[in-house]
Motif scaffolding. Structure first.
Motif, mmCIF file in Angstrom:
data_model
loop_
_atom_site.group_PDB
_atom_site.id
_atom_site.type_symbol
_atom_site.label_atom_id
_atom_site.label_comp_id
_atom_site.label_asym_id
_atom_site.label_seq_id
_atom_site.Cartn_x
_atom_site.Cartn_y
_atom_site.Cartn_z
ATOM 1 N N LYS A 39 -38.555 -40.429 -71.577
ATOM 2 C CA LYS A 39 -39.826 -41.108 -71.834
ATOM 3 C C LYS A 39 -39.684 -41.987 -73.068
ATOM 4 O O LYS A 39 -38.959 -41.640 -74.005
ATOM 5 C CB LYS A 39 -40.947 -40.086 -72.050
ATOM 6 C CG LYS A 39 -41.312 -39.269 -70.827
ATOM 7 C CD LYS A 39 -42.492 -38.346 -71.142
ATOM 8 C CE LYS A 39 -42.908 -37.551 -69.916
ATOM 9 N NZ LYS A 39 -44.061 -36.638 -70.217
ATOM 10 N N TRP A 40 -40.401 -43.099 -73.095
ATOM 11 C CA TRP A 40 -40.381 -44.000 -74.250
ATOM 12 C C TRP A 40 -41.728 -44.686 -74.364
ATOM 13 O O TRP A 40 -42.489 -44.797 -73.390
ATOM 14 C CB TRP A 40 -39.261 -45.028 -74.123
ATOM 15 C CG TRP A 40 -39.449 -45.987 -72.964
ATOM 16 C CD1 TRP A 40 -40.071 -47.190 -72.972
ATOM 17 C CD2 TRP A 40 -39.034 -45.773 -71.617
ATOM 18 N NE1 TRP A 40 -40.078 -47.755 -71.737
ATOM 19 C CE2 TRP A 40 -39.429 -46.908 -70.880
ATOM 20 C CE3 TRP A 40 -38.358 -44.733 -70.952
ATOM 21 C CZ2 TRP A 40 -39.184 -47.029 -69.512
ATOM 22 C CZ3 TRP A 40 -38.111 -44.851 -69.602
ATOM 23 C CH2 TRP A 40 -38.512 -46.003 -68.898
ATOM 24 N N TRP A 41 -42.049 -45.142 -75.575
ATOM 25 C CA TRP A 41 -43.315 -45.857 -75.792
ATOM 26 C C TRP A 41 -43.213 -47.245 -75.170
ATOM 27 O O TRP A 41 -42.256 -47.977 -75.387
ATOM 28 C CB TRP A 41 -43.609 -45.960 -77.287
ATOM 29 C CG TRP A 41 -44.892 -46.692 -77.575
ATOM 30 C CD1 TRP A 41 -46.076 -46.538 -76.943
ATOM 31 C CD2 TRP A 41 -45.086 -47.698 -78.566
ATOM 32 N NE1 TRP A 41 -47.021 -47.377 -77.460
ATOM 33 C CE2 TRP A 41 -46.446 -48.114 -78.474
ATOM 34 C CE3 TRP A 41 -44.274 -48.271 -79.537
ATOM 35 C CZ2 TRP A 41 -46.991 -49.082 -79.307
ATOM 36 C CZ3 TRP A 41 -44.814 -49.235 -80.376
ATOM 37 C CH2 TRP A 41 -46.153 -49.643 -80.258
ATOM 38 N N SER A 42 -44.243 -47.586 -74.381
ATOM 39 C CA SER A 42 -44.213 -48.850 -73.650
ATOM 40 C C SER A 42 -44.624 -50.048 -74.497
ATOM 41 O O SER A 42 -44.544 -51.183 -74.027
ATOM 42 C CB SER A 42 -45.167 -48.751 -72.442
ATOM 43 O OG SER A 42 -46.516 -48.669 -72.883
ATOM 44 N N LYS A 51 -50.908 -43.923 -77.728
ATOM 45 C CA LYS A 51 -49.801 -44.704 -77.191
ATOM 46 C C LYS A 51 -49.594 -44.417 -75.713
ATOM 47 O O LYS A 51 -49.773 -43.287 -75.259
ATOM 48 C CB LYS A 51 -48.509 -44.400 -77.953
ATOM 49 C CG LYS A 51 -48.501 -44.943 -79.380
ATOM 50 C CD LYS A 51 -47.168 -44.666 -80.064
ATOM 51 C CE LYS A 51 -47.122 -45.274 -81.459
ATOM 52 N NZ LYS A 51 -45.818 -45.039 -82.114
ATOM 53 N N TYR A 53 -46.976 -44.231 -72.605
ATOM 54 C CA TYR A 53 -45.542 -43.998 -72.410
ATOM 55 C C TYR A 53 -45.143 -44.269 -70.963
ATOM 56 O O TYR A 53 -45.935 -44.120 -70.034
ATOM 57 C CB TYR A 53 -45.179 -42.556 -72.795
ATOM 58 C CG TYR A 53 -45.255 -42.314 -74.280
ATOM 59 C CD1 TYR A 53 -44.130 -42.481 -75.087
ATOM 60 C CD2 TYR A 53 -46.466 -41.957 -74.864
ATOM 61 C CE1 TYR A 53 -44.209 -42.283 -76.456
ATOM 62 C CE2 TYR A 53 -46.552 -41.761 -76.230
ATOM 63 C CZ TYR A 53 -45.423 -41.926 -77.028
ATOM 64 O OH TYR A 53 -45.508 -41.740 -78.374
ATOM 65 N N SER A 55 -41.651 -43.640 -68.162
ATOM 66 C CA SER A 55 -40.542 -42.696 -67.994
ATOM 67 C C SER A 55 -39.657 -43.133 -66.838
ATOM 68 O O SER A 55 -40.045 -43.941 -65.986
ATOM 69 C CB SER A 55 -41.084 -41.286 -67.736
ATOM 70 O OG SER A 55 -41.793 -41.250 -66.517
ATOM 71 N N GLU A 73 -36.820 -49.280 -75.493
ATOM 72 C CA GLU A 73 -37.520 -49.473 -76.761
ATOM 73 C C GLU A 73 -37.028 -50.735 -77.482
ATOM 74 O O GLU A 73 -37.794 -51.378 -78.191
ATOM 75 C CB GLU A 73 -37.355 -48.237 -77.641
ATOM 76 C CG GLU A 73 -38.099 -47.022 -77.101
ATOM 77 C CD GLU A 73 -38.209 -45.901 -78.102
ATOM 78 O OE1 GLU A 73 -37.473 -45.932 -79.112
ATOM 79 O OE2 GLU A 73 -39.022 -44.990 -77.869
#
Length: 457
Positions: A39-42, A51, A53, A55, A73
């Motif tokens: 998962k990462w912040w969009s 925030k 996220y 995935s 990211e």
């Protein structure tokens, strides 16, 4: 999983997670059964301010998943990220509902693009998501089109237009709508191999005699309207759509006094009162299935001075029929709704057998005009012939290109200006060409001028 030193270990069994908190600005890796998910912040926020996220699942090891998250990211930080929800848009939806309505194009161009999207591009790509199309798929499609061209199943120009349109769609998907990170269309590469010259249709030398025969055939097919139409096309050089949309009020002797625009009447009244001319104000086109007067191609509104012989033809023609069109169809309506090729130009160009005892009107046989029928030349050839004549007569580029409705690029075009003397030279040269042809031919047949229609009082 990632530990504080950045290394990974995997204990197996139940779901494992990294020690990095989800909001800590680093990818978050977890095991889902036998595969990893990251998962990462969009780069976006939810309505509640938290925030958002994204995935991706299916990774075989944590390091690969973590690197994938870092790459996403990186895209967020450098504003090259494509939101998954946006890239999931179907090509059929993107092309017709997003891209086409955003284009600032003339109605005819919109209809042409819509036709290509509906007939060719969306049947092939419509069910693909915009961000799923790969360079390999594009190249395979391009090769398939070229194969159709070689087998003469598709015109080369049409295939080129399809590839151009697809390239525009993909470029805008990347740059304008941020639906993908890069286009699947490979950039052009330097040409390799032996130079192959483009094959152009060879023009046969064209004198005035074949144009005269076209006019004679046109008189047989279409009466005095056809006779005038051919000479007007040959000496004025208007595009077919402009001739279809030409109204009597924009042709001398009516114009410029009859111009409905007071500013144009004032601007052109003095200059063209003593030098008859035609004003190219519109072209006639189909727009969403409706006959519509639109601006000329490239906004090439222009004034075409006309030799005395043409003014005489137009004067007689305008008085002979009640239609508002300068060149009405055989039924008195607009040429735009007529089968111009089949019923007008093709028999004029290619000849036709005599009509006898048929329900339609009787007419004698028409001889083919070899200079036009050989190669199946469109009526555009007359427009090109006018340019050839102007060049033979030594007129400057400014006078020629302005009359053609073209713009001269660069400083030459910026400093150039069509002067009164240039227009007077064109009138004189065209009248001399007409008179010299008739003197040399000695006694050519000429149609009688039509009798004006009676006027109700």
């Amino acid at each position: 999983m990632a530990n504080s030193s950045g290394s990974f270990d995997h204990g197996g069994g139940a779901t494992q997670t990294t020690t990095q908190p989800l909001g800590g600005g680093m990818p978050y890796v977890e095991w889902r059964g036998t595969t990893c998910r990251v998962k990462w912040w969009s780069g976006e926020y939810l309505e509640n301010g938290k925030k958002k996220y994204e995935s991706e699942s299916g990774f075989a090891d944590e390091e690969t998943a973590y690197t994938y998250g870092l790459d996403r990211e990186y895209e967020v930080r450098h504003d090259t990220r494509v939101a998954k929800s946006r890239g999931d848009l179907l090509m059929a939806t993107y092309s017709l509902q997003t891209w086409l309505p955003d284009q600032d194009l003339r109605p005819r161009s919109v209809e042409r693009y819509r036709s290509m999207l509906t007939a060719q591009i969306n049947p092939r790509w419509g069910k693909h998501r915009v961000n799923e199309i790969t360079p390999a798929q594009y190249i395979a499609w391009k090769n398939a089109l070229q194969h159709k061209v070689r087998r003469e199943e598709m015109a080369r120009t049409y295939a080129g237009d399809l590839l151009m349109l697809f390239g525009m769609l993909m470029t805008d998907a990347v740059q304008r709508y941020k639906l993908r990170t890069e286009s699947p269309v490979p950039p052009p590469t330097p040409r390799r191999g032996r130079y192959v010259k483009k094959v152009r249709k060879k023009k046969r030398p064209l004198a005035m005699g074949p144009v005269y025969q076209l006019a004679v055939n046109a008189y047989t097919v279409w009466g005095f309207t056809g006779w005038t139409y051919i000479w007007d096309a040959a000496f004025q050089g208007m595009r077919p759509g402009e001739m279809f949309g030409l109204q009597k009020l924009y042709v001398a002797p009516a114009w410029p006094a009859a111009d409905p625009d007071p500013e144009q009447r004032a601007e052109f009244g003095e200059r063209y009162a003593a030098m008859p001319a035609t004003r190219v104000q519109f072209q006639h086109q189909w727009v969403h299935g409706t006959k519509t007067l639109t601006d000329p191609k490239y906004d090439s509104h222009r004034t075409l001075v006309q030799a005395p012989f043409l003014t005489a033809l137009h004067t007689a023609l305008a008085a002979s029929h009640p239609s508002p069109w300068a060149f009405p169809a055989l039924n008195g309506g607009s040429l735009l709704g007529a089968p111009f090729g089949r019923s007008y130009w093709w028999p004029i160009r290619d000849g036709a057998p005599a009509r006898e005892g048929r329900r339609d009107f009787v007419r004698p046989a028409l001889p083919p005009v070899a200079e036009f029928s050989a190669g199946g030349w469109p009526i555009y050839r007359l427009r090109h012939w006018m340019k050839e004549c102007l060049e033979e007569e030594g007129h400057c580029d400014t006078a020629i290109e302005t009359r053609m409705g073209h713009e001269i690029a660069g400083v030459r075009g910026l400093y150039g200006n069509l002067t009164l003397k240039m227009e007077q030279n064109i009138v004189q040269a065209q009248q001399e060409r007409w008179e010299a042809f008739h003197r040399a031919a000695e006694g050519l047949w000429m149609p009688p001028f039509p009798t004006p229609l009676p006027v109700d009082h």
